[in-house]
Write an enzyme that holds these catalytic residues in place. Structure first.
Site, PDB file in Angstrom:
ATOM      1  N   CYS A  84     -10.598 -10.403   5.958  1.00 41.59           N
ATOM      2  CA  CYS A  84     -10.305 -11.559   6.812  1.00 41.59           C
ATOM      3  C   CYS A  84     -11.444 -11.905   7.767  1.00 41.59           C
ATOM      4  O   CYS A  84     -11.444 -12.986   8.362  1.00 41.59           O
ATOM      5  CB  CYS A  84      -9.018 -11.346   7.589  1.00 41.59           C
ATOM      6  N   PRO A 135      -1.396  -4.729   3.054  1.00 40.48           N
ATOM      7  CA  PRO A 135      -1.537  -5.999   2.327  1.00 40.48           C
ATOM      8  C   PRO A 135      -1.957  -5.800   0.872  1.00 40.48           C
ATOM      9  O   PRO A 135      -2.463  -4.730   0.495  1.00 40.48           O
ATOM     10  CB  PRO A 135      -2.646  -6.707   3.101  1.00 40.48           C
ATOM     11  N   THR A 136      -1.788  -6.825   0.088  1.00 38.10           N
ATOM     12  CA  THR A 136      -2.194  -6.766  -1.317  1.00 38.10           C
ATOM     13  C   THR A 136      -3.695  -6.924  -1.489  1.00 38.10           C
ATOM     14  O   THR A 136      -4.254  -6.518  -2.502  1.00 38.10           O
ATOM     15  CB  THR A 136      -1.440  -7.852  -2.127  1.00 38.10           C
ATOM     16  N   ASN A 163      -6.176  -5.562   0.404  1.00 35.36           N
ATOM     17  CA  ASN A 163      -6.885  -4.298   0.655  1.00 35.36           C
ATOM     18  C   ASN A 163      -5.874  -3.147   0.594  1.00 35.36           C
ATOM     19  O   ASN A 163      -5.654  -2.457   1.587  1.00 35.36           O
ATOM     20  CB  ASN A 163      -7.568  -4.324   2.025  1.00 35.36           C
ATOM     21  N   GLY A 201      -4.118 -11.967  13.335  1.00 32.58           N
ATOM     22  CA  GLY A 201      -3.984 -13.361  12.953  1.00 32.58           C
ATOM     23  C   GLY A 201      -4.938 -13.700  11.821  1.00 32.58           C
ATOM     24  O   GLY A 201      -5.710 -12.859  11.363  1.00 32.58           O
TER      25      GLY A 201
END
Length: 491
Positions: A250, A116-117, A119, A217
């Site tokens: 998250c 992901p951008t 982390n 999720g």
């Protein structure tokens, strides 16, 4: 030209997979000691470059804080390494002498690592370590907005691995990633398993690929503060956790659910820690910037409170650490109640733990089922009852959920991929580690004979059962006799 870029990225994904196939065959011949040495070399190389990679990530993505990304990189390179370094992952990993069963670890094969951008470097470090530790090759697909820093992290890991004896191609990264190359990587016949960390669309694509996949999720994490809580300690931990890297993990807190009896004290303690409570006008302005086209607005992700205030057209002081808005409602029409990945907190007031449990479950249903929940409480019976009622995979008690969820301040396995279980449509509710990237073969010795009943015994048993079924009671016989006599007009 755009089409050419896509084709180029797809071709690179294919080439990386072909190289990974050859490398994985060589990896599978290494001993546990050789693999351990490679992982050690990778971890130490990542530790040395933690600061530089953190600065690159912030510069390229505009998300988070350099000092916190350094901590995340070190967590991946040091804490995760320490938690996996002594695990058996090659060959026979356990022998159950009592039951005469051996367990043999075999690598899944080639892992597709989606990064992901939010982390981009710490996730690459973590996924590379657990992949190689379990004897797998890994091909990374970075987010296009973080391609440079992710590729640099992978380069450091790859060079260290090769120097320690890993084959070329065991670790690679798509240099010019596109959505098409990510899809090619996940769907290609050579890919054996997908480790997907990213937005809902990317995780859904991973699960739709037809390949085994570990995805996560959303983490709309509610935190209940019970009347027995150590309020000052809870406020300090929550603000530290929520503001870490400006909320890009998250597992960070998204909503506080507070008992009415301690509301005033909790608000005062939060303010002392740098929380700013929005008035109705300010709340409305912040609400307007949280969503864009029905999804989280990327412009607010990983931004400081001051940057958020500027975007919203309001003003907050330079010492503000987190924005807090009191809320009563939950759902898409109330953006404050959703996952925000930035230093914005919702604040709910409840009468007691029963209402608190109800509100927490509603918040989870709005977008965080299966992920994480926090509770600050000194009553273990309340903690137990509350935890059992929540549909999450991890309940973090008396510590910040950002750090507790990933295993930094709790006894949970350190990880940067947190499964949400069937609550969140995931295959696992675990913190994902090298053991999840293995096939486990069982070598089982015969320890008893299968006993067959002799035919005569079976026949006798059947005959007895048949005769038992034909037996009738004395009362039933009398009823039959009376019926016959009645028919013959006997009285």
């Amino acid at each position: 030209m755009y089409l050419d870029k896509e084709l180029e990225s797809i071709q690179e994904a294919r080439q990386n997979l072909e190289q990974a196939k050859l490398a994985q065959k060589m990896l599978s011949t290494l001993t546990q000691e050789q693999v351990n040495q490679i992982v050690y070399s990778m971890a130490h190389a990542a530790m040395k470059e933690a600061g530089r990679l953190a600065a690159m990530a912030v510069e390229e993505t505009g998300f988070g804080k350099i000092e916190d990304k350094v901590t995340k990189n070190l967590f991946a390179a040091k804490d995760i390494y320490e938690s996996i370094k002594d695990r058996k992952t090659i060959g026979i990993i356990s022998r159950d002498d009592a039951n005469q069963v051996w367990e043999v670890a075999e690598p899944a094969g080639i892992i597709a690592g989606i990064v992901p951008t939010t982390n981009p470097t710490s996730t690459a470090i973590y996924k590379a370590l657990i992949a190689i530790k379990s004897g797998n090759a890994i091909v990374f697909s970075p987010h296009p907005s973080a391609a440079k820093c992710t590729n640099e992290a992978v380069k450091i890991l790859k060079e260290a691995a090769v120097q320690a004896g890993a084959p070329e191609g065991a670790i690679s990264c798509i240099t010019k990633p596109t959505l098409a190359s990510a899809q090619e990587l996940m769907n290609h016949k050579l890919t054996n398993l997908i480790l997907a960390t990213g937005g809902p669309g990317m995780v859904k694509a991973a699960y739709s690929s037809g390949k085994p996949a570990y995805g996560v999720g959303p983490g709309n994490v509610p935190v209940y503060i019970h009347s027995s809580a150590n309020i000052r300690k809870a406020a300090s931990q929550i603000v530290h956790s929520k503001t870490f890297d400006y909320g890009t993990i998250c597992a960070s807190e998204q909503a506080l659910v507070v008992d009415q009896s301690i509301k005033r004290k909790v608000k005062a303690a939060l303010k002392e820690e740098g929380a700013y409570f929005l008035d109705d006008y300010e709340k409305k302005k912040i609400e307007e910037i949280i969503l864009k086209n029905g999804s989280l607005n990327p412009a607010i992700v990983g931004k400081s409170p001051q940057a958020l205030a500027k975007i919203a057209g309001i003003h907050v002081s330079d010492d503000t650490r987190v924005l807090v808005a009191e809320e009563e409602n939950i759902g898409k029409s109330y953006p404050i109640s959703l996952e925000k990945l930035s230093p914005i907190l919702a604040f709910y007031t409840v009468e007691n733990c029963t209402e608190g449990s109800k509100v927490c479950n509603e918040l989870l249903e709005a977008g965080g089922l299966g992920h994480t929940l926090g509770i600050h409480c000194e009553d273990k019976q309340i903690i137990e009852n509350f935890s059992l009622a929540q549909r999450v995979s991890r309940v973090v008690v008396n510590t910040g959920t950002t750090f507790g969820g990933i295993g930094a301040t709790t006894g949970i396995s350190p990880s940067l991929t947190l499964g949400c279980g069937t609550y969140g449509n995931n295959i696992s509710s675990d913190n994902i580690g090298p053991e999840h990237l293995l096939n486990t073969k069982r070598v089982a010795f015969g320890v008893r004979e299968m006993k067959n009943e002799p035919p005569a015994a079976i026949g006798a048993a059947q005959q007895k059962a048949s005769s038992d079924e034909t037996l009738i009671s004395k009362a039933e016989v009398m009823e039959i006799v009376k019926s016959i006599l009645k028919e013959l007009n006997f009285k």
